[in-house]
Design a protein around this motif. Structure first.
Motif, PDB file in Angstrom:
ATOM      1  N   LEU A 224      -0.700   2.346 -16.300  1.00  0.00           N
ATOM      2  CA  LEU A 224      -1.608   1.908 -15.240  1.00  0.00           C
ATOM      3  C   LEU A 224      -2.852   1.248 -15.827  1.00  0.00           C
ATOM      4  CD1 LEU A 224      -2.610   1.742 -12.317  1.00  0.00           C
ATOM      5  CD2 LEU A 224      -3.466   4.087 -12.577  1.00  0.00           C
ATOM      6  N   SER A 225      -3.444   1.847 -16.835  1.00  0.00           N
ATOM      7  CA  SER A 225      -4.641   1.230 -17.434  1.00  0.00           C
ATOM      8  C   SER A 225      -4.273  -0.089 -18.119  1.00  0.00           C
ATOM      9  CB  SER A 225      -5.345   2.187 -18.404  1.00  0.00           C
ATOM     10  OG  SER A 225      -4.566   2.459 -19.544  1.00  0.00           O
ATOM     11  N   GLY A 226      -3.049  -0.182 -18.636  1.00  0.00           N
ATOM     12  CA  GLY A 226      -2.574  -1.448 -19.208  1.00  0.00           C
ATOM     13  C   GLY A 226      -2.445  -2.525 -18.140  1.00  0.00           C
ATOM     14  N   CYS A 227      -1.969  -2.144 -16.957  1.00  0.00           N
ATOM     15  CA  CYS A 227      -1.885  -3.109 -15.842  1.00  0.00           C
ATOM     16  C   CYS A 227      -3.281  -3.611 -15.481  1.00  0.00           C
ATOM     17  CB  CYS A 227      -1.256  -2.450 -14.619  1.00  0.00           C
ATOM     18  SG  CYS A 227       0.519  -2.366 -14.654  1.00  0.00           S
ATOM     19  N   ASN A 228      -4.220  -2.707 -15.405  1.00  0.00           N
ATOM     20  CA  ASN A 228      -5.593  -3.100 -15.066  1.00  0.00           C
ATOM     21  C   ASN A 228      -6.198  -4.005 -16.136  1.00  0.00           C
ATOM     22  OD1 ASN A 228      -5.524  -1.675 -12.655  1.00  0.00           O
ATOM     23  ND2 ASN A 228      -6.267   0.206 -13.615  1.00  0.00           N
ATOM     24  N   LEU A 229      -5.903  -3.713 -17.389  1.00  0.00           N
ATOM     25  CA  LEU A 229      -6.377  -4.567 -18.473  1.00  0.00           C
ATOM     26  C   LEU A 229      -5.760  -5.962 -18.377  1.00  0.00           C
ATOM     27  CD1 LEU A 229      -7.843  -5.170 -21.106  1.00  0.00           C
ATOM     28  CD2 LEU A 229      -6.046  -3.911 -22.331  1.00  0.00           C
ATOM     29  N   ALA A 230      -4.467  -6.040 -18.082  1.00  0.00           N
ATOM     30  CA  ALA A 230      -3.798  -7.343 -17.944  1.00  0.00           C
ATOM     31  C   ALA A 230      -4.392  -8.138 -16.782  1.00  0.00           C
ATOM     32  CB  ALA A 230      -2.300  -7.144 -17.749  1.00  0.00           C
ATOM     33  N   ILE A 231      -4.719  -7.472 -15.693  1.00  0.00           N
ATOM     34  CA  ILE A 231      -5.342  -8.158 -14.554  1.00  0.00           C
ATOM     35  C   ILE A 231      -6.692  -8.739 -14.972  1.00  0.00           C
ATOM     36  CG2 ILE A 231      -6.402  -7.798 -12.284  1.00  0.00           C
ATOM     37  CD1 ILE A 231      -4.078  -5.768 -11.759  1.00  0.00           C
ATOM     38  N   SER A 232      -7.474  -7.973 -15.719  1.00  0.00           N
ATOM     39  CA  SER A 232      -8.768  -8.477 -16.199  1.00  0.00           C
ATOM     40  C   SER A 232      -8.583  -9.679 -17.121  1.00  0.00           C
ATOM     41  CB  SER A 232      -9.542  -7.379 -16.943  1.00  0.00           C
ATOM     42  OG  SER A 232     -10.033  -6.427 -16.049  1.00  0.00           O
ATOM     43  N   LEU A 233      -7.603  -9.600 -18.010  1.00  0.00           N
ATOM     44  CA  LEU A 233      -7.327 -10.723 -18.909  1.00  0.00           C
ATOM     45  C   LEU A 233      -6.942 -11.969 -18.106  1.00  0.00           C
ATOM     46  CD1 LEU A 233      -5.294  -8.813 -21.638  1.00  0.00           C
ATOM     47  CD2 LEU A 233      -7.577  -9.818 -21.921  1.00  0.00           C
ATOM     48  N   ASN A 234      -6.099 -11.784 -17.091  1.00  0.00           N
ATOM     49  CA  ASN A 234      -5.702 -12.915 -16.249  1.00  0.00           C
ATOM     50  C   ASN A 234      -6.897 -13.464 -15.462  1.00  0.00           C
ATOM     51  OD1 ASN A 234      -3.032 -12.977 -17.049  1.00  0.00           O
ATOM     52  ND2 ASN A 234      -2.327 -11.677 -15.387  1.00  0.00           N
ATOM     53  N   ASN A 235      -7.718 -12.574 -14.917  1.00  0.00           N
ATOM     54  CA  ASN A 235      -8.887 -13.026 -14.151  1.00  0.00           C
ATOM     55  C   ASN A 235      -9.853 -13.836 -15.007  1.00  0.00           C
ATOM     56  OD1 ASN A 235      -7.995 -11.906 -11.755  1.00  0.00           O
ATOM     57  ND2 ASN A 235      -9.164 -10.014 -12.008  1.00  0.00           N
ATOM     58  N   LEU A 236      -9.919 -13.511 -16.291  1.00  0.00           N
ATOM     59  CA  LEU A 236     -10.789 -14.244 -17.210  1.00  0.00           C
ATOM     60  C   LEU A 236     -10.063 -15.418 -17.874  1.00  0.00           C
ATOM     61  CD1 LEU A 236     -12.655 -11.226 -18.805  1.00  0.00           C
ATOM     62  CD2 LEU A 236     -13.630 -12.977 -17.304  1.00  0.00           C
ATOM     63  N   GLU A 237      -8.835 -15.658 -17.433  1.00  0.00           N
ATOM     64  CA  GLU A 237      -8.017 -16.763 -17.931  1.00  0.00           C
ATOM     65  C   GLU A 237      -7.768 -16.684 -19.441  1.00  0.00           C
ATOM     66  OE1 GLU A 237      -9.646 -20.427 -16.400  1.00  0.00           O
ATOM     67  OE2 GLU A 237      -9.376 -19.768 -14.322  1.00  0.00           O
ATOM     68  N   LEU A 238      -7.629 -15.475 -19.921  1.00  0.00           N
ATOM     69  CA  LEU A 238      -7.260 -15.247 -21.320  1.00  0.00           C
ATOM     70  C   LEU A 238      -5.735 -15.133 -21.369  1.00  0.00           C
ATOM     71  CD1 LEU A 238     -10.084 -12.679 -22.177  1.00  0.00           C
ATOM     72  CD2 LEU A 238      -9.979 -15.114 -22.797  1.00  0.00           C
ATOM     73  N   TRP A 239      -5.097 -16.267 -21.065  1.00  0.00           N
ATOM     74  CA  TRP A 239      -3.659 -16.313 -20.817  1.00  0.00           C
ATOM     75  C   TRP A 239      -2.837 -15.854 -22.016  1.00  0.00           C
ATOM     76  CZ3 TRP A 239      -3.969 -16.534 -15.952  1.00  0.00           C
ATOM     77  CH2 TRP A 239      -4.821 -17.414 -15.290  1.00  0.00           C
ATOM     78  N   ASP A 240      -3.148 -16.342 -23.200  1.00  0.00           N
ATOM     79  CA  ASP A 240      -2.338 -15.994 -24.374  1.00  0.00           C
ATOM     80  C   ASP A 240      -2.435 -14.510 -24.693  1.00  0.00           C
ATOM     81  OD1 ASP A 240      -1.441 -18.600 -24.668  1.00  0.00           O
ATOM     82  OD2 ASP A 240      -3.047 -19.148 -26.059  1.00  0.00           O
ATOM     83  N   GLU A 241      -3.629 -13.974 -24.633  1.00  0.00           N
ATOM     84  CA  GLU A 241      -3.800 -12.545 -24.893  1.00  0.00           C
ATOM     85  C   GLU A 241      -3.078 -11.721 -23.828  1.00  0.00           C
ATOM     86  OE1 GLU A 241      -7.241  -9.132 -25.597  1.00  0.00           O
ATOM     87  OE2 GLU A 241      -7.856 -11.223 -25.321  1.00  0.00           O
ATOM     88  N   SER A 242      -3.185 -12.161 -22.594  1.00  0.00           N
ATOM     89  CA  SER A 242      -2.510 -11.455 -21.507  1.00  0.00           C
ATOM     90  C   SER A 242      -0.996 -11.470 -21.695  1.00  0.00           C
ATOM     91  CB  SER A 242      -2.883 -12.068 -20.156  1.00  0.00           C
ATOM     92  OG  SER A 242      -2.221 -11.382 -19.120  1.00  0.00           O
ATOM     93  N   LYS A 243      -0.442 -12.652 -22.052  1.00  0.00           N
ATOM     94  CA  LYS A 243       1.007 -12.747 -22.270  1.00  0.00           C
ATOM     95  C   LYS A 243       1.451 -11.805 -23.384  1.00  0.00           C
ATOM     96  CE  LYS A 243       1.250 -17.260 -22.655  1.00  0.00           C
ATOM     97  NZ  LYS A 243       1.745 -18.635 -22.847  1.00  0.00           N
ATOM     98  N   THR A 244       0.741 -11.848 -24.499  1.00  0.00           N
ATOM     99  CA  THR A 244       1.111 -11.006 -25.636  1.00  0.00           C
ATOM    100  C   THR A 244       1.029  -9.527 -25.271  1.00  0.00           C
ATOM    101  OG1 THR A 244       0.324 -12.694 -27.174  1.00  0.00           O
ATOM    102  CG2 THR A 244       0.544 -10.449 -28.036  1.00  0.00           C
TER     103      THR A 244
END
Length: 169
Positions: free
Chosen positions: A28-48
């Motif tokens: 769950l905390s990983g999902c929330n972290l991925a959402i934050s990465l996507n919201n900040l448009e840190l696409w590559d980090e989010s994908k990885t």
């Protein structure tokens, strides 16, 4: 948003240390972290990050679990959100979203807001793929016409030089 990202990183790191990577709270905390990465448009980090999280979620919670489906959805968002996404990224996002839609429909039903949200994203990505295909076809047509024009110009130059050579002989 930057502060939220920092907090999500700290929370996720603590969850990993406290519960392990495969615990539901950690996922769950990983999902929330991925959402934050996507919201900040840190696409590559989010994908990885999400690519690493997804097999853990599937193995620990199952393919139909809400958090597994959220993780899949987050990966699709990262793939399609990046303005530098390739056609292959968009196709991968479409495949992921098709799977999520099928599972959401089966588990939550057609009218559930989560099902509808993923269906909307799927229709969006399909529209983007249609547009990308049309653009690709136009580019191919332009390049083919340019190639023909260049070949024609080369033939005219060759023909002219042969005439000049014959006439001067």
């Amino acid at each position: 948003l930057d502060e939220a990202l920092v907090l999500h990183r700290v929370i996720h790191a603590k969850d990993v240390a406290l519960h392990g990577a495969s615990h539901e709270e950690t996922i769950l905390s990983g999902c929330n972290l991925a959402i934050s990465l996507n919201n900040l448009e840190l696409w590559d980090e989010s994908k990885t990050f999400t690519r690493d999280q997804l097999p853990v979620a599937r193995r620990s919670l199952g393919a139909d679990h809400d958090l597994t489906l959220r993780t899949s959805h987050n990966l699709a968002v990262a793939l399609m959100g990046n303005p530098e996404s390739t056609r292959f990224d968009l196709l991968e996002a479409e495949i992921i979203l098709q799977d999520v839609v099928q599972r959401r429909r089966r588990v939550l039903g057609l009218a559930h807001p989560d099902t509808r949200r993923v269906e909307y994203r799927l229709s969006y990505i399909r529209g983007a793929l249609v547009a990308a295909t049309a653009i690709q076809a136009r580019v191919r047509g332009i390049l083919a016409r340019r190639r023909l024009a260049a070949e024609h110009a080369a033939a005219v130059v060759l023909q002219t030089s042969v005439r000049v050579h014959i006439n001067s002989a």
